[in-house]
Enzyme design. Structure first.
Site, PDB file in Angstrom:
ATOM      1  N   TYR A  76       0.822  -1.212   0.000  1.00  0.00           N
ATOM      2  CA  TYR A  76       0.000   0.000   0.000  1.00  0.00           C
ATOM      3  C   TYR A  76       0.859   1.266   0.000  1.00  0.00           C
ATOM      4  CZ  TYR A  76      -4.619  -2.041   0.897  1.00  0.00           C
ATOM      5  OH  TYR A  76      -5.817  -2.702   0.801  1.00  0.00           O
TER       6      TYR A  76
ATOM      7  N   LYS B 108       3.531 -15.386   2.495  1.00  0.00           N
ATOM      8  CA  LYS B 108       3.728 -16.086   1.220  1.00  0.00           C
ATOM      9  C   LYS B 108       5.231 -16.261   1.079  1.00  0.00           C
ATOM     10  CE  LYS B 108       2.081 -17.855  -2.622  1.00  0.00           C
ATOM     11  NZ  LYS B 108       1.193 -19.036  -2.669  1.00  0.00           N
TER      12      LYS B 108
ATOM     13  N   ASP C 140      -2.642 -18.398   0.705  1.00  0.00           N
ATOM     14  CA  ASP C 140      -3.638 -19.096  -0.125  1.00  0.00           C
ATOM     15  C   ASP C 140      -4.320 -20.211   0.680  1.00  0.00           C
ATOM     16  OD1 ASP C 140      -1.152 -20.335  -0.107  1.00  0.00           O
ATOM     17  OD2 ASP C 140      -1.210 -20.978  -2.196  1.00  0.00           O
TER      18      ASP C 140
ATOM     19  N   ASP D  53      -6.186  -7.172   4.379  1.00  0.00           N
ATOM     20  CA  ASP D  53      -7.342  -6.534   3.729  1.00  0.00           C
ATOM     21  C   ASP D  53      -8.218  -7.593   3.072  1.00  0.00           C
ATOM     22  OD1 ASP D  53      -8.926  -4.414   2.562  1.00  0.00           O
ATOM     23  OD2 ASP D  53      -7.917  -4.849   0.664  1.00  0.00           O
TER      24      ASP D  53
ATOM     25  N   ASP E  88     -12.073  -9.338   4.568  1.00  0.00           N
ATOM     26  CA  ASP E  88     -13.340  -9.317   3.815  1.00  0.00           C
ATOM     27  C   ASP E  88     -13.878 -10.744   3.680  1.00  0.00           C
ATOM     28  OD1 ASP E  88     -13.179  -6.538   3.345  1.00  0.00           O
ATOM     29  OD2 ASP E  88     -13.925  -6.753   1.291  1.00  0.00           O
TER      30      ASP E  88
HETATM   31  C1  IPM Z   1     -10.320  -1.344   4.155  1.00  0.00           C
HETATM   32  C2  IPM Z   1     -10.592  -0.779   2.789  1.00  0.00           C
HETATM   33  C3  IPM Z   1      -9.474   0.183   2.420  1.00  0.00           C
HETATM   34  C4  IPM Z   1      -8.178  -0.603   2.388  1.00  0.00           C
HETATM   35  C5  IPM Z   1      -9.674   0.960   1.112  1.00  0.00           C
HETATM   36  C6  IPM Z   1     -10.983   1.730   1.100  1.00  0.00           C
HETATM   37  C7  IPM Z   1      -8.529   1.859   0.791  1.00  0.00           C
HETATM   38  O1  IPM Z   1     -10.728  -1.789   1.853  1.00  0.00           O
HETATM   39  O2  IPM Z   1     -10.190  -0.560   5.106  1.00  0.00           O
HETATM   40  O3  IPM Z   1     -10.257  -2.568   4.278  1.00  0.00           O
HETATM   41  O4  IPM Z   1      -7.863  -1.242   1.384  1.00  0.00           O
HETATM   42  O5  IPM Z   1      -7.468  -0.558   3.384  1.00  0.00           O
HETATM   43 MG    MG Z   2     -10.806  -3.725   2.701  1.00  0.00          MG
END
Ligand code: IPM
Ligand code: MG
Length: 354
Positions: A142, A189, A221, A245, A249
């Site tokens: 990032y 990884k 993975d 990240d 999710d």
């Molecule tokens: C998160 C989001 C952010 C990230 C985006 C919106 C930049 O996906 O906080 O998980 O990737 O960190």
């Molecule tokens: Mg995110």
């Protein structure tokens, strides 16, 4: 009595709806427990670009600097989604995380028995799922060197980690594990990436200070698969910025919806940034369909980590649990074709439970 100043950055899309609900919950906590919370709102993300041309203007940073914690909604939306635009809402978020050196992003994931039917997974797999992601937040790909080259026909991003960056987040993760069931999974990884070999080496070294914690290394993975096949086997997981990240999710599926999950971003002190892990959901913005749970639970984390108010944090968490158990559902967690209530109605129930 605790006095605290909280910067509120609603952002875009459903951000303003969900942050206002979390503020209502914090106000209720202040009244019930006799605290004094002051809220200072500031702009961030797309709305800040529209107003000032900057996704995170200096006044917003200043408001945050004068606060004990930040409560943030979400940023982004179709209006600002042109990836070639020089200024993008997400940059503001990354900048504020970096500005305050909030390197440890805590993302607790637990399943609610009341929502087990709502996930695509078998209910028996979801029993006893209670994990904590510790995502590195101010390094890695990032923030590494990136460049579009030539006339746009090549581009690169760089996954770059230093030993101190990995050490500090590893310490957070090991300490968290000590306070839980003393198990840490370090995600990497290392079979492919040099930066991830450094990650693993460093985590192994930090482990020497925490001999009471059982450490396993899991390739990212495989971890993606195990999160679906044996989620209850995880306790604390530590991962790089991007792996954390993606995996968090994925893990939100276990909780029934992306709308359920909170996060806390912490640095060296008690100052923190609290935001739901979901995005700005522009498709449902302004319709009262947003699930405020992720943001309300983020407010609970704010009480816990920045203000040291554990009993208050627990009160908010059990109020949410109670409301879910009562059968109240926002659109995202309602059974297919089933009834659901609005963001405000759901919040009212949480306030009543409090
Ligand atoms: C998160 C989001 C952010 C990230 C985006 C919106 C930049 O996906 O906080 O998980 O990737 O960190
Ligand atoms: Mg995110």
């Amino acid at each position: 009595m605790v006095k605290a100043t909280i910067a509120v950055l609603p952002g875009d899309g459903i951000g303003p709806e969900v942050t206002s609900k979390a503020v209502a919950v914090l106000n209720k906590v202040a009244a019930k427990f006799g605290h004094d919370f002051v809220f200072n709102e500031a702009i961030m993300g797309g709305i800040a670009i529209d107003t000032t041309g900057d996704s995170c203007p200096p006044e917003t940073i200043k408001t945050a600097e004068q606060s004990d914690a930040i409560l943030l909604g979400a940023v982004g939306g179709p209006k600002w989604s042109d990836p070639t635009a020089p200024v993008r809402p997400e940059q503001g978020l990354l900048r504020i995380r970096k500005h305050f050196e909030l390197f440890a992003n805590l993302r607790p994931v637990k399943t609610y028995p009341a929502l087990a039917q709502h996930t695509p997974l078998r209910a028996d797999l979801l029993q006893n799922v209670d994990m904590l992601f510790v995502r590195e937040l101010t390094g890695g790909i990032y923030f590494g060197p990136q460049q579009e080259q030539g006339n746009g026909d090549s581009a690169y991003d760089t996954e770059l980690y230093t030993v101190p960056e990995v050490e500090r987040v590893a310490h957070v993760a090991f300490r968290a594990a000590q306070g839980r069931s003393k198990k840490l999974a370090s995600i990497d990884k290392a079979n492919v990436m040099a930066s991830m070999r450094l990650w693993r080496r460093t985590v192994v070294r930090v482990h020497e200070d925490y001999s009471d914690v059982e450490l396993e290394h899991v390739l990212v993975d495989a971890c993606a698969m195990y999160l679906m096949t044996r989620p209850a086997s995880f306790d604390v997981l530590v991962a790089s910025n991007m792996f954390g990240d993606i995996l968090s999710d994925e893990a939100s599926v276990l909780a029934g919806s992306l709308g359920m999950l909170p996060s806390a971003s912490l640095g060296a002190g008690t100052f923190g940034l609290y935001e739901p892990i979901h995005g700005s959901a522009p498709d449902i913005a302004g319709q009262g369909k947003a699930n405020p749970t992720g943001t309300i639970l983020s407010a609970a984390l704010l009480l816990r980590y920045s203000l040291g108010l554990e009993a208050e944090a627990k009160a908010v968490e059990s109020a949410v649990e109670q409301v879910l158990e009562s059968g109240a559902r926002t659109a995202d967690i309602a059974p297919r074709g089933g009834e659901y209530i609005s963001t405000s109605e759901f919040t009212e129930s949480v306030l009543a439970a409090l």
